[in-house]
Design an enzyme around this catalytic site. Structure first.
Site, mmCIF file in Angstrom:
data_model
loop_
_atom_site.group_PDB
_atom_site.id
_atom_site.type_symbol
_atom_site.label_atom_id
_atom_site.label_comp_id
_atom_site.label_asym_id
_atom_site.label_seq_id
_atom_site.Cartn_x
_atom_site.Cartn_y
_atom_site.Cartn_z
ATOM 1 C CB SER A 83 1.847 11.550 1.814
ATOM 2 O OG SER A 83 0.969 11.734 0.742
ATOM 3 C CD GLU B 285 0.853 -2.374 10.226
ATOM 4 O OE1 GLU B 285 1.749 -2.933 9.565
ATOM 5 O OE2 GLU B 285 -0.281 -2.141 9.751
ATOM 6 C CE LYS C 115 0.344 10.345 -3.171
ATOM 7 N NZ LYS C 115 1.512 9.463 -3.232
#
Length: 466
Positions: free
Chosen positions: A294, A305, A319
């Protein structure tokens, strides 16, 4: 049909817990009124028929709750479910800053209740629960077919009370019966320490109300101690409050860079960006594992990223959906998936997880199963528990002579040596305090020989020297 009041719109609800904060992101208030529609005629007919003709009196509330539960079950979505008044009360307690239970994040998956992650310092962690353990029964009562909200009501309880979980663990033939004493779950979420050569490690166990504040304090203290590089440890972190994850991600992601995206059913995408222009320039690596879920995955994906931060460890839980929660007037509640979140580069990690840049597993002995302290292991005993005990003794440097599950005189000698070294009664029998001490020392050995931390230090040193 009763009207219901729209209570809160939750963004990124962490899996329902058995004693851990549930994350909430409030968007606004409003109303939603259900209108009479022809497609409900069949439902009304079924209800009226049962109410009038069933052979004994029908409980209207129970029948209606069952009908709503059926709607959510048909979605085949572990993150969408209906909670009756008792379950909803537990759900709202999870949002508070104080709770009692075993301290484990759970999820319903394919009809099973599984452990997502035990919390650091919690009874669940101390008892040896591991990610992906399946809970088959609670205090001897099967919970198969229950959703996570229902299971929580059986697992949670007051501090000091005991609960026995029947566990099925991958790679272990026999089921495990683990007795846990419930406690107040630690609300401290940040643990910082200096390791070596100016390298600091900060573990975030969940994202709670004060996590950002705790983290800033820890980082400031470590800076004072000469921190040159930082290991951010998100292992076994099941998530938490999204605003905290956003604030913390912004500490390490340049201002204006994307943290994550949200995509609705129509394909509309909203971007959430870093809003902190005072980013730290301290070299950073991040640790993740299969218990990282989560909000911790949002943070991991954001730094990977949008800030080129290396991830080390194992693939995360996976998730990637967004839920809404609504309260009914009678105190019951329903939550359901409304959209999905994407990484900065548009990747959907749901049921896939985030793959680290450096894949490193812990030693095999880190996955040794729990041994019940109630069981007596002695000469002539033969079981999987004996095999586990022999492997643990070997890890700690005691030679049991064999590791096939048969307790012989050589194994007894190893147990006696272990008991003498730990100032326990040297009777050659593993039970109670001896078993607990054996497992405790193995956990400490794992921490001292953490291969993932070792790799993180290695990678971080190259970044510091670059």
């Amino acid at each position: 049909m009763k009207r219901f009041q729209f209570a809160v719109l939750l963004f990124f609800i962490v899996l329902v817990t058995a004693g851990i904060t549930t994350s909430v992101f409030v968007f606004g208030n409003g109303k939603n009124v259900l209108k009479e529609r022809s497609e409900f005629e069949k439902l009304y007919t079924a209800y009226d028929t049962l109410n009038k003709e069933y052979y004994k009196k029908v409980d209207p509330e129970k029948v209606v709750n069952g009908a709503i539960n059926g709607m959510f079950d048909s979605l085949d979505d572990p993150y969408s479910d209906y909670m009756d008044k008792e379950e909803a009360a537990s759900f709202h307690e999870n949002i508070s800053s104080s709770f009692e239970g075993i301290g484990a994040e759970i999820q319903e998956l394919e009809g099973h209740i599984i452990i997502v992650s035990p919390i650091k310092g919690s009874p669940a962690e101390k008892s040896g629960l591991q990610p992906n353990d399946k809970i088959l029964a609670v205090d001897g009562k099967s919970i198969q077919g229950m959703n996570a909200s229902e299971a929580v009501t059986h697992i949670r309880g007051e501090k000091g009370t005991k609960v026995k979980l029947t566990i099925q663990r991958e790679g272990v033939e026999e089921t495990l019966n683990i007795e846990i004493v419930r406690d107040t779950i630690p609300i401290e979420t940040v643990y910082g320490e200096m390791l070596e050569d100016g390298i600091a490690k900060v573990q975030i166990t969940s994202f709670s109300t004060n996590t950002t504040k705790e983290l800033l304090t820890a980082l400031n203290d470590l800076q004072q101690e000469g921190m040159k590089g930082l290991i951010l440890d998100l292992r076994q972190n099941p998530g938490g409050l999204l605003p905290q994850a956003i604030e913390i991600s912004s500490l390490f992601v340049p201002d204006g860079e994307i943290l994550f995206k949200v995509e609705d059913r129509a394909g509309n995408i909203e971007e959430y960006k870093s809003s902190n222009n005072n980013n730290s320039d301290t070299p950073l690596v991040v640790l993740i594992d299969k218990g990282s879920a989560s909000a911790s995955e949002i943070l991991a994906a954001a730094v990977k990223e949008s800030a080129n931060v290396p991830l080390i460890g194992e693939k995360s839980f996976g998730k990637g959906t967004v839920q809404t929660a609504q309260d009914f007037d009678d105190g019951s509640n329903m939550k359901f998936t409304t959209s999905k979140w994407l990484t900065p580069k548009g990747n959907w990690i749901h049921e896939k997880g985030i793959k680290p840049d450096y894949e490193v597993s812990l030693p095999e002995y880190a996955s040794l199963p729990y041994i019940s302290p109630d069981k007596e292991l002695k000469v002539s005993s033969s079981s999987n528990e004996v095999k586990t005990a022999q492997e643990m003794l070997t890890v700690l440097g005691y030679d049991p002579g064999r590791k096939d599950g048969f307790f012989d005189d050589k194994t007894k000698e190893a147990v006696i040596a272990f008991q003498k070294d730990t100032q326990l009664e040297a009777n050659g029998v593993l039970k109670g305090e001896s078993t607990i001490k054996l497992m405790e020392l193995v956990r400490q050995h794992i921490e001292k020989n953490d291969t993932q931390i070792q790799k993180a230090v290695e990678v971080l040193k190259t970044l510091i020297d670059a």
